[in-house]
Write an enzyme that holds these catalytic residues in place. Structure first.
Site, mmCIF file in Angstrom:
data_model
loop_
_atom_site.group_PDB
_atom_site.id
_atom_site.type_symbol
_atom_site.label_atom_id
_atom_site.label_comp_id
_atom_site.label_asym_id
_atom_site.label_seq_id
_atom_site.Cartn_x
_atom_site.Cartn_y
_atom_site.Cartn_z
ATOM 1 N N HIS A 454 0.840 -1.205 0.000
ATOM 2 C CA HIS A 454 0.000 0.000 0.000
ATOM 3 C C HIS A 454 0.877 1.259 0.000
ATOM 4 O O HIS A 454 0.692 2.159 -0.817
ATOM 5 C CB HIS A 454 -0.896 -0.041 1.247
ATOM 6 C CG HIS A 454 -1.919 1.031 1.297
ATOM 7 N ND1 HIS A 454 -3.260 0.783 1.100
ATOM 8 C CD2 HIS A 454 -1.814 2.362 1.506
ATOM 9 C CE1 HIS A 454 -3.917 1.918 1.205
ATOM 10 N NE2 HIS A 454 -3.065 2.886 1.446
ATOM 11 N N GLU A 455 1.844 1.287 0.897
ATOM 12 C CA GLU A 455 2.691 2.483 1.010
ATOM 13 C C GLU A 455 3.564 2.668 -0.222
ATOM 14 O O GLU A 455 3.725 3.775 -0.715
ATOM 15 C CB GLU A 455 3.570 2.401 2.264
ATOM 16 C CG GLU A 455 2.801 2.423 3.569
ATOM 17 C CD GLU A 455 1.794 3.544 3.644
ATOM 18 O OE1 GLU A 455 2.030 4.624 3.060
ATOM 19 O OE2 GLU A 455 0.735 3.345 4.257
#
Ligand code: ADP
Length: 637
Positions: A454-455
């Site tokens: 996600h990051e």
């Protein structure tokens, strides 16, 4: 902008931490809590009851001598009894000697002839034997003593109240007094040098200081000073500090009061406090009156029946008082508010608060200066780069920067060091925004992997779009605010404008996290909640406020209701238009999502590589990120 993609749990909270109002440390003495009158009446009642139940019977008892029945019979035989009372209910006989000076009592026995014998002995049958025995004592105990106690207590209480009336904290007599705090100038008082990053506001206030120093210069030419200066801006930008600095520089008395302190339980008390404050100020002129949070009393008076009478009366009194003194009387009123749009127009019209001084969030240079001012009190290592810290803390207010510096010092103490370092400052920025690191995180390996993708998704989309600011740091260490990881982007310079493309890129970056999850894990998670909120807000603003939609063009469809406190908006369009706006917002976000997907698909190998690296390291810097990204590109060429 200081942008965070804080994932898995929305971190609106951070803003709240930022905007929490600083609690002003009051300079006047600590007040004793006031005791209500009821308290004293309660004590009097209690004393009276104790007296009646314990003291009176005790006095009575003490006078009575107990004797045996034999002695009583003997006294009857010898005709030594004066008065007698047979108290059948208490099973006793109370009697006196012939002279009625001593009282005796004895237990009753089954003695049928006793009444006759008593009669024959010449004893009198009496109802109130004790009274007869000692009328003086009786009078003393039942009448004089309670009276003395009452009068004594009355005297004590009235003295107490009168004393208080003379002092600053009177309970009854001081209700209409202003109890404004008077700050007297001291050598360590706040000066303009202590307030940084608000140069324009300072310049405007400098004139007031000059006027207070040389009023004649202004009078000569016929100029009059503004009666009131309204400082407006977001919380924690230094409004209170500026007002104190004016007093510190001008060297005049400074009356400080918060708007809410005027509002009392009783209608009319606030107005009387205003009167008192102005009376005191006029006596001490030249001086400065500072009313913090003036919106508490200065709110627009609306037409509603049954509005807040007390507040309106207080406001009316303030308006009257401001009209009542001349511009050159030497009394300057400063007021601060972070909701200027809610103020009554009568208050802000020329002649009252004629000057409005905006105190905005500091820019890059201002932030650095504020950091330096607060760092003076703290021991830092020589290599600290305040400019870099200021860049990282973009969007932070003065109060937040002060907090960041202090957090850094605390961290140094915690580590047992004698000075704070750059790393302390950088960590404390994250602490102030996202909370402390959670040491014992309970994330499963799969969850960690999702967070890492996600990051990296955010960072990769941001880096691949030319207009996006470089990534500063990516971490998947959970924070106490609930964020499981975040990507920090840092702007190199000040940004005052954003183009349509920049906003679109930003929205794409927000959607990058979800897109990466979809590509790498094949499913979606709750982690994108905050991203979704931010992306939607931006897309909506594009259409309703920035005129960036083809359909509506330059029409204001939303108005900002409180500019300085979160920027809430109110829709001002028909329901039909609102529905169309929703469709457009959806379109923009969807397009951005597709764009992010495409970027990630094109760089899927880098996505995997970077995510694996982040998973292993947990925190990576922007440089490490760019190294991996560029290395691949170089290899491919
Ligand atoms: P406001 O009244 O605008 O809400 P304050 O003046 O009470 O904010 O500021 C709170 C604290 O934040 C101050 O005591 C100071 O430590 C710090 N601060 C805020 N703005 C500045 C600034 N411009 N320069 C230096 N310190 C500041």
């Amino acid at each position: 902008m200081f942008r965070f993609s804080l994932d898995f749990i929305a971190i609106i909270l951070a803003k709240n931490i930022f905007y929490e109002k600083e609690i002003e440390i009051k300079m006047n003495e600590v007040k004793q809590p006031k005791k209500p009158l009821v308290y004293y009446y309660g004590i009097v009642m209690l004393l009276m009851m104790l007296f009646n139940f314990l003291a009176v019977p005790w006095f009575m008892q003490r006078q009575v001598k107990e004797v045996d029945y034999g002695t009583f019979m003997e006294m009857v035989e010898n005709k030594e009894i004066g008065s007698v009372q047979i108290q059948e209910d208490q099973n006793q006989i109370v009697f006196t000697d012939k002279e009625n000076t001593k009282v005796y009592k004895t237990g009753m026995l089954n003695d049928p002839g006793i009444v006759e014998r008593l009669y024959n002995s010449g004893a009198k049958f009496s109802g109130e034997i004790i009274e007869q025995a000692s009328p003086f004592l009786n009078l003393l105990v039942t009448w004089v003593l309670p009276l003395v106690i009452f009068i004594g207590l009355g005297q004590f209480m009235s003295k107490k109240i009168m004393n208080k009336a003379g002092g600053p904290n009177s309970m009854m007599f001081n209700m209409g007094k202003s109890n404004a705090k008077i700050y007297v100038k001291s050598s360590d008082g706040i000066k303009f040098d202590d307030v940084e990053g608000v140069d324009e506001a300072e310049e405007s206030l400098q004139e007031i200081v000059d006027y207070l120093h040389n009023p004649d210069k202004y009078r000569e030419i016929g100029a009059s000073m503004p009666k009131g200066v309204l400082l407006v801006g977001p919380p924690g930008t230094g409004k209170t500090m500026l007002a104190k600095a004016v007093a510190g520089e001008a060297n005049v008395p400074f009356f400080s009061m918060s708007g809410s302190e005027f509002v009392e339980m009783f209608v009319g008390m606030g107005a009387s406090k205003v009167r008192d404050l102005f009376k005191q100020a006029k006596e001490k002129a030249p001086c400065i009156i500072f009313i913090d949070e003036i919106d508490a009393i200065g709110k627009k008076r609306d037409g509603n029946i049954g509005g807040n009478d007390e507040r309106e009366q207080t406001l009316n009194q303030l308006l009257t008082e401001m009209d009542g003194f001349e511009g050159n009387s030497g009394v300057i009123i400063l007021a601060a508010s972070n909701r200027p749009e809610s103020l009554d127009p009568a208050l802000t019209r020329p002649g009252r608060f004629d000057r409005r001084v905006p105190v905005e969030l500091p820019d890059l240079k201002g932030r650095e200066a504020i950091l330096r001012v607060h760092a003076k009190k703290i021991k830092f290592s020589d290599d600290v780069d305040f400019a870099q810290v200021a860049r990282m803390a973009s969007g932070a207010s003065g109060a937040e920067l002060a907090n960041i510096v202090n957090e850094a010092a605390l961290r140094a103490v915690r580590d047992g060091r004698k000075f704070a370092t750059q790393a302390d400052l950088e960590e404390s920025i994250e602490v102030v925004i996202a909370g402390y690191q959670k040491k014992n995180s309970l994330l499963t390996d799969k969850e960690k992997m999702i967070v890492a993708y996600h990051e990296i998704g955010h960072a990769l989309v941001a880096a691949m779009q030319t207009n996006s600011a470089p990534v500063q740091k990516i971490t998947i260490v959970p924070r106490t605010s609930g964020a499981l990881g975040y990507t920090m982007q840092v702007d190199e310079g000040n940004h005052y404008l954003m183009s349509k493309e920049e906003i679109e890129n930003k929205i794409a970056t927000y959607t990058g996290g979800r897109a990466a999850e979809q590509l790498a894990v094949g499913s979606v998670s709750t982690g994108a909640a905050n991203d979704i909120e931010q992306a939607t807000r931006l897309a909506r603003a594009m259409i309703t406020r920035y005129g960036m939609s083809d359909e509506f063009g330059m029409v204001a469809l939303e108005t900002v209701t409180n500019q300085y406190l979160g920027g809430d908006t109110a829709l001002s369009c028909s329901a039909d238009t609102a529905a169309k706006i929703d469709v457009e917002v959806n379109d923009i976000v969807k397009k951005a999502h597709m764009k992010a997907m495409q970027i990630l698909k094109d760089n899927i190998e880098k996505l995997h590589e970077l995510a694996a690296f982040l998973l292993e390291k947990e925190t990576i810097t922007g440089e490490e990120f760019m190294d991996i990204l560029n290395k691949d590109t170089a290899d491919n060429l």
